[in-house]
Design a protein around this motif. Sequence first.
Motif, PDB file in Angstrom:
ATOM      1  N   PHE A 175      -7.384 -20.475   5.466  1.00 36.10           N
ATOM      2  CA  PHE A 175      -8.096 -19.447   6.307  1.00 36.10           C
ATOM      3  C   PHE A 175      -7.861 -17.678   6.296  1.00 36.10           C
ATOM      4  CE2 PHE A 175      -3.764 -20.098   7.368  1.00 36.10           C
ATOM      5  CZ  PHE A 175      -2.652 -18.835   7.900  1.00 36.10           C
ATOM      6  N   GLN A 176      -8.584 -17.018   6.621  1.00 37.39           N
ATOM      7  CA  GLN A 176      -8.463 -16.285   6.629  1.00 37.39           C
ATOM      8  C   GLN A 176      -8.186 -15.197   7.248  1.00 37.39           C
ATOM      9  OE1 GLN A 176     -10.297 -14.610   4.053  1.00 37.39           O
ATOM     10  NE2 GLN A 176     -10.882 -16.420   2.815  1.00 37.39           N
ATOM     11  N   VAL A 177      -7.008 -14.098   6.590  1.00 35.05           N
ATOM     12  CA  VAL A 177      -6.075 -13.443   7.581  1.00 35.05           C
ATOM     13  C   VAL A 177      -6.118 -11.894   6.723  1.00 35.05           C
ATOM     14  CG1 VAL A 177      -3.847 -12.277   8.012  1.00 35.05           C
ATOM     15  CG2 VAL A 177      -3.881 -15.129   7.868  1.00 35.05           C
ATOM     16  N   THR A 178      -6.644 -10.961   7.600  1.00 40.12           N
ATOM     17  CA  THR A 178      -7.444  -9.425   7.299  1.00 40.12           C
ATOM     18  C   THR A 178      -6.879  -8.442   7.754  1.00 40.12           C
ATOM     19  OG1 THR A 178      -9.252 -10.901   7.470  1.00 40.12           O
ATOM     20  CG2 THR A 178      -9.302  -8.295   6.594  1.00 40.12           C
ATOM     21  N   VAL A 179      -6.548  -7.291   6.350  1.00 40.54           N
ATOM     22  CA  VAL A 179      -5.981  -6.939   6.901  1.00 40.54           C
ATOM     23  C   VAL A 179      -6.619  -5.171   6.855  1.00 40.54           C
ATOM     24  CG1 VAL A 179      -3.373  -7.397   6.797  1.00 40.54           C
ATOM     25  CG2 VAL A 179      -4.571  -5.817   4.798  1.00 40.54           C
ATOM     26  N   ASN A 180      -6.648  -4.199   7.885  1.00 38.67           N
ATOM     27  CA  ASN A 180      -7.555  -3.081   7.600  1.00 38.67           C
ATOM     28  C   ASN A 180      -6.822  -2.023   7.494  1.00 38.67           C
ATOM     29  OD1 ASN A 180     -10.096  -4.467   7.398  1.00 38.67           O
ATOM     30  ND2 ASN A 180      -9.532  -5.163   8.849  1.00 38.67           N
ATOM     31  N   TYR A 181      -6.311  -1.005   6.845  1.00 32.01           N
ATOM     32  CA  TYR A 181      -5.790   0.431   6.962  1.00 32.01           C
ATOM     33  C   TYR A 181      -6.111   1.083   7.915  1.00 32.01           C
ATOM     34  CZ  TYR A 181      -9.342   2.969   3.913  1.00 32.01           C
ATOM     35  OH  TYR A 181      -9.745   3.910   3.922  1.00 32.01           O
ATOM     36  N   ASN A 182      -5.317   1.640   8.552  1.00 36.30           N
ATOM     37  CA  ASN A 182      -6.007   2.915   9.453  1.00 36.30           C
ATOM     38  C   ASN A 182      -5.909   4.308   9.547  1.00 36.30           C
ATOM     39  OD1 ASN A 182      -6.736   0.532  11.426  1.00 36.30           O
ATOM     40  ND2 ASN A 182      -4.197   0.760  12.134  1.00 36.30           N
ATOM     41  N   PRO A 214       4.818  -8.600  11.906  1.00 37.13           N
ATOM     42  CA  PRO A 214       4.167  -8.312  13.093  1.00 37.13           C
ATOM     43  C   PRO A 214       2.690  -8.742  13.227  1.00 37.13           C
ATOM     44  CG  PRO A 214       3.862  -7.043  11.284  1.00 37.13           C
ATOM     45  CD  PRO A 214       4.528  -8.002  10.760  1.00 37.13           C
ATOM     46  N   SER A 215       2.815  -8.441  15.210  1.00 33.44           N
ATOM     47  CA  SER A 215       1.597  -9.033  15.888  1.00 33.44           C
ATOM     48  C   SER A 215       0.604  -8.039  16.094  1.00 33.44           C
ATOM     49  CB  SER A 215       1.617  -9.296  17.475  1.00 33.44           C
ATOM     50  OG  SER A 215       2.355  -8.137  18.023  1.00 33.44           O
ATOM     51  N   ALA A 216      -1.061  -7.742  15.851  1.00 36.23           N
ATOM     52  CA  ALA A 216      -1.409  -6.916  15.506  1.00 36.23           C
ATOM     53  C   ALA A 216      -1.802  -5.738  14.552  1.00 36.23           C
ATOM     54  CB  ALA A 216      -1.994  -6.701  16.770  1.00 36.23           C
ATOM     55  N   THR A 217      -0.657  -5.051  14.370  1.00 34.31           N
ATOM     56  CA  THR A 217      -0.747  -3.686  13.603  1.00 34.31           C
ATOM     57  C   THR A 217       0.954  -3.982  13.310  1.00 34.31           C
ATOM     58  OG1 THR A 217       0.454  -2.731  16.072  1.00 34.31           O
ATOM     59  CG2 THR A 217      -2.418  -2.127  14.857  1.00 34.31           C
ATOM     60  N   GLY A 218       0.889  -2.797  11.646  1.00 33.61           N
ATOM     61  CA  GLY A 218       1.743  -2.791  10.883  1.00 33.61           C
ATOM     62  C   GLY A 218       2.022  -1.108  10.635  1.00 33.61           C
ATOM     63  N   GLY A 260       0.903  -1.316  -0.037  1.00 35.46           N
ATOM     64  CA  GLY A 260       0.002   0.028  -0.077  1.00 35.46           C
ATOM     65  C   GLY A 260       0.940   1.143  -0.100  1.00 35.46           C
ATOM     66  N   GLU A 261       0.171   2.156   0.683  1.00 36.93           N
ATOM     67  CA  GLU A 261       0.912   3.804   0.107  1.00 36.93           C
ATOM     68  C   GLU A 261       2.238   3.469   1.356  1.00 36.93           C
ATOM     69  OE1 GLU A 261       1.046   6.012  -1.955  1.00 36.93           O
ATOM     70  OE2 GLU A 261      -0.272   4.763  -3.076  1.00 36.93           O
ATOM     71  N   PRO A 262       3.455   4.059   1.148  1.00 36.13           N
ATOM     72  CA  PRO A 262       3.732   4.260   2.332  1.00 36.13           C
ATOM     73  C   PRO A 262       3.443   5.498   3.593  1.00 36.13           C
ATOM     74  CG  PRO A 262       5.054   4.365   0.448  1.00 36.13           C
ATOM     75  CD  PRO A 262       3.910   4.140   0.310  1.00 36.13           C
ATOM     76  N   GLY A 263       3.730   4.535   4.620  1.00 33.70           N
ATOM     77  CA  GLY A 263       3.766   5.838   6.122  1.00 33.70           C
ATOM     78  C   GLY A 263       1.973   4.712   6.624  1.00 33.70           C
ATOM     79  N   TYR A 264       1.149   4.370   5.114  1.00 28.61           N
ATOM     80  CA  TYR A 264      -0.005   3.360   5.929  1.00 28.61           C
ATOM     81  C   TYR A 264      -0.159   2.703   7.066  1.00 28.61           C
ATOM     82  CZ  TYR A 264      -3.020   5.809   2.327  1.00 28.61           C
ATOM     83  OH  TYR A 264      -4.147   6.339   1.181  1.00 28.61           O
ATOM     84  N   THR A 265      -0.460   2.393   8.634  1.00 31.68           N
ATOM     85  CA  THR A 265      -0.695   1.760   9.383  1.00 31.68           C
ATOM     86  C   THR A 265      -1.513   0.459   8.462  1.00 31.68           C
ATOM     87  OG1 THR A 265      -1.963   2.571  10.718  1.00 31.68           O
ATOM     88  CG2 THR A 265       0.063   3.277  10.980  1.00 31.68           C
TER      89      THR A 265
END
Length: 157
Positions: free
Chosen positions: A150-157, A114-118, A79-84
Amino acid sequence: MKEKILLLLLFFLPFAGSLMAQVPISISKNTDMNFGTIAASSGGGTVLLSTSGSRTPSGGIILPSFTGTVTAAQFTVTGEPGYTYAITLPANFTLSESEVGPASMVVNAFTSTPSATGILTAGTQTVFVGATLNVGASQTTGSYTNTTGFQVTVNYN
């Protein structure tokens, strides 16, 4: 009177516009999770697969010298650099064996690095996923797999 009609007609003429959408982040699978070859006693136990791909047995589980393929799951987040982003892992998942007889094992306690967030410092990051395999007492011999993943989901913050 003609002026009013002309103004009404102009009001109802269609105007061209454009539509846009942006997907700021995505995830793709690189490597499947594989616990490798294990041997179970009549008491059962667990195999912890770490995010680095190492295994730790407990209970009546033995890890034979022929390990087979052992890998933590690996995903790439872009994604875009700097996005969490936030990572969502499943609570549990079932592996099935159907050739010898209907049997299953539950996979749970999923972890990630990483765990939980990146954060996408350079626009990309690799995420590793491990879990615990629960082996039952006198587990049926066979090759345990799944067809849905199995599902691994990422949501941008």
